[in-house]
Structures are given as structure tokens and as C-alpha cells.
Write a protein that holds these residues in place. Structure first.
Motif, mmCIF file in Angstrom:
data_model
loop_
_atom_site.group_PDB
_atom_site.id
_atom_site.type_symbol
_atom_site.label_atom_id
_atom_site.label_comp_id
_atom_site.label_asym_id
_atom_site.label_seq_id
_atom_site.Cartn_x
_atom_site.Cartn_y
_atom_site.Cartn_z
ATOM 1 N N MET A 129 1.025 -1.220 -0.112
ATOM 2 C CA MET A 129 -0.086 0.000 -0.256
ATOM 3 C C MET A 129 0.962 1.104 0.391
ATOM 4 O O MET A 129 0.469 2.243 -0.382
ATOM 5 N N THR A 130 1.885 1.528 0.676
ATOM 6 C CA THR A 130 2.702 2.715 0.793
ATOM 7 C C THR A 130 3.573 2.530 -0.289
ATOM 8 O O THR A 130 3.441 3.462 -1.131
ATOM 9 N N SER A 131 3.455 1.322 -1.282
ATOM 10 C CA SER A 131 4.436 1.640 -2.452
ATOM 11 C C SER A 131 3.677 2.236 -3.213
ATOM 12 O O SER A 131 3.842 3.200 -4.256
ATOM 13 N N LEU A 132 1.953 1.915 -3.526
ATOM 14 C CA LEU A 132 1.499 2.333 -4.659
ATOM 15 C C LEU A 132 0.891 3.658 -4.135
ATOM 16 O O LEU A 132 0.806 4.708 -5.479
ATOM 17 N N THR A 133 1.083 4.037 -2.903
ATOM 18 C CA THR A 133 0.668 5.791 -2.845
ATOM 19 C C THR A 133 1.314 6.555 -4.206
ATOM 20 O O THR A 133 1.499 7.683 -4.222
ATOM 21 N N GLN A 134 2.733 5.391 -4.077
ATOM 22 C CA GLN A 134 3.898 6.804 -4.832
ATOM 23 C C GLN A 134 3.776 6.203 -6.186
ATOM 24 O O GLN A 134 3.623 7.008 -7.187
ATOM 25 N N THR A 135 3.359 5.310 -6.192
ATOM 26 C CA THR A 135 3.276 5.207 -8.092
ATOM 27 C C THR A 135 1.508 5.667 -8.498
ATOM 28 O O THR A 135 1.957 6.232 -9.255
ATOM 29 N N MET A 136 0.354 5.477 -7.771
ATOM 30 C CA MET A 136 -0.328 6.445 -7.975
ATOM 31 C C MET A 136 0.018 7.747 -8.418
ATOM 32 O O MET A 136 -0.498 8.480 -10.152
ATOM 33 N N HIS A 137 0.719 8.460 -8.353
ATOM 34 C CA HIS A 137 1.498 9.730 -8.701
ATOM 35 C C HIS A 137 2.134 9.445 -9.849
ATOM 36 O O HIS A 137 2.207 10.539 -10.601
ATOM 37 N N GLU A 138 3.701 9.070 -9.720
ATOM 38 C CA GLU A 138 4.468 8.643 -10.539
ATOM 39 C C GLU A 138 3.539 8.018 -11.978
ATOM 40 O O GLU A 138 3.976 8.177 -13.386
ATOM 41 N N ARG A 139 2.942 7.660 -11.870
ATOM 42 C CA ARG A 139 2.694 6.931 -13.224
ATOM 43 C C ARG A 139 0.766 7.273 -13.360
ATOM 44 O O ARG A 139 -0.446 7.011 -14.451
ATOM 45 N N ASP A 140 0.486 8.899 -13.015
ATOM 46 C CA ASP A 140 -1.124 8.886 -12.585
ATOM 47 C C ASP A 140 -2.430 7.772 -13.235
ATOM 48 O O ASP A 140 -2.993 8.249 -13.690
ATOM 49 N N LEU A 141 -2.651 7.094 -11.641
ATOM 50 C CA LEU A 141 -3.127 6.542 -11.229
ATOM 51 C C LEU A 141 -3.860 7.104 -10.701
ATOM 52 O O LEU A 141 -4.346 7.095 -9.717
#
Length: 243
Positions: A129-141
Motif C-alpha cells: 500500500m505504501t508503494s502504491l501511494t507513490q505509484t499513483m502519482h508517478e503513473r497518474d493512476l
């Protein structure tokens, strides 16, 4: 008789749609728009087979600013078809890791870029979940979550789990509620017109500046607004059934 025919046709459709979606996943694995495309392939023909009319008021969902956490109410396994027709662009969902091993569908779910969590391992789930919060911004998800954590089967909106709200606060992204009428209480699949389902997106709830101490109030506010909306949609469904 009509119900049995529909279930047979739905089974055939599910297999055919799964094969099409598998090709989509293999041709463009983990593409952030795979989930929207695969959801449409499953949903649109299925709704025709089921004889269901879906009335949508979901412009706020379609046009929401990414990234965001989308929170929906979870009614039954038919949600794949009901909510599948309104999944917005560049949106993935959260699911149990065990889904990956479901024949065909699990592989499609994985290839579509959805996120699989090991809920039996709290440490691993928290790390993901912590990794996902970063991925949301990086990949515009955006992330679609059924915050109740399980199907309600028309028994009303169950209490929310914390994960979706914790993720939204940590990422500083808004929450976009999407509500569906409790169709399992109203539709009649043995009739030519099975019923009408109502979907409505509510205004985004900002989380900028919030901390985890604000999470209980955020969850309570979101739950209350969704419960009120679902009750209104249910009244519309009842009126449509009586008309």
C-alpha cells in the motif's frame, strides 16, 4: 426458464469475453487503461443478456482529477458487470492475492494491472500500500476500492475498512465515492426487463492537509454521504419497478 437461458448465455459470454480480455492483457501487459477496457468487454454485453438497464449519473467520476481513490459499495459478484460500465480511464483496483490463481480471470486481472494484496500478511500488505501511494502519482493512476471489504448482498452499506482512506491521506489525493442502488433486492432475472440499476458519483472529498488522526472522521463522513445516496437510489429503483 428465462433465468436459466440467461445464466447459460452469461456463462458463454464470460468465457468469450475472458479470451478477448486475455488477448488485450497479453498484447499490452499492465497497461494502466487495461482495466477500463476489460471491464467494458465484460459489462456491456452482460447487461444486455441480463435485461438490465443502468441509469448513470457519473460525470464526476468520469471527469475526476487523477490520481484519486475511488470508493464504491460492494453488492455481489455481478458488480463486475454493473460497475464495469463506468470504470474511468487509468484506473486499477485492489484485490486479494488469491484472485491471481483463479483460472483465466485471475490472469486477466493481473495482466490488467490491478493490484493484488496478501491480506493474510499485514506487513506485506502495508508495504504494498505504501508503494502504491507513490505509484499513483508517478503513473497518474486512480485506485478503485470496495471499502467494505466484502459483498453486502443488499443488506445495506457495511462499515468501511481503513485501507482506502489511509492510502488517500498518505498520497494526498481526493476520494471519489461511487454509489449503486442495491439491485440484488429489486431485480427479477426471470422477467424480460429485469430491472433498473442506478449509479451515481458524489463530489470528490479532498484529503489535502489531513493526517491519520483525521481518518475516523473522514471515514464517517464518506460512509454517511454514501449511505444517504444509496437509500435515495433504492427509492428510485423501487419506483421504477412499480411503474
Amino acid at each position: 426458464m428465462l433465468f436459466a437461458v440467461r445464466m447459460l448465455l452469461l456463462s458463454v459470454h464470460f468465457v468469450v469475453a475472458s479470451l478477448i480480455n486475455l488477448m488485450i492483457g497479453l498484447c499490452r501487459p499492465f497497461n494502466p487503461d487495461n482495466t477500463r477496457l476489460c471491464a467494458r468487454v465484460y459489462a456491456l454485453p452482460a447487461l444486455k443478456i441480463l435485461g438490465v438497464r443502468v441509469v448513470t449519473d457519473t460525470a464526476l467520476l468520469r471527469d475526476h482529477a487523477r490520481p484519486a481513490v475511488i470508493v464504491g459499495n460492494h453488492l455481489s459478484n455481478y458488480d463486475l458487470f454493473v460497475f464495469g460500465c463506468v470504470v474511468p480511464a487509468r484506473t486499477v483496483s485492489l484485490g486479494k492475492k488469491s484472485l491471481k490463481w483463479l483460472p483465466l480471470f485471475g490472469q486477466i486481472y493481473w495482466l490488467a494491472g490491478n493490484v493484488l494484496l496478501d491480506r493474510g500478511n499485514a506487513h506485506a500488505a502495508k508495504r504494498a500500500m505504501t508503494s502504491l501511494t507513490q505509484t499513483m502519482h508517478e503513473r497518474d493512476l486512480s485506485i478503485w476500492v470496495f471499502a467494505e471489504g466484502t459483498r453486502s448482498h443488499g443488506r445495506g452499506l457495511a462499515p468501511f475498512k481503513k485501507g482506502a482512506f489511509q492510502m488517500a491521506i498518505n498520497a494526498g489525493v481526493p476520494i471519489v465515492p461511487i454509489c449503486g442502488s442495491q439491485y440484488v433486492n429489486h431485480w427479477k432475472l426471470n422477467r424480460w426487463h429485469s430491472g433498473t440499476i442506478y449509479l451515481r458519483a458524489l463530489p470528490p472529498i479532498p484529503t489535502t492537509g489531513l493526517t491519520l488522526q483525521d481518518m475516523p472522521a473522514l471515514m464517517a463522513s464518506c460512509h454517511a454521504s454514501m449511505a444517504e445516496c444509496i437509500a435515495e437510489l433504492d427509492r428510485q429503483a423501487v419506483q421504477a419497478a412499480q411503474a
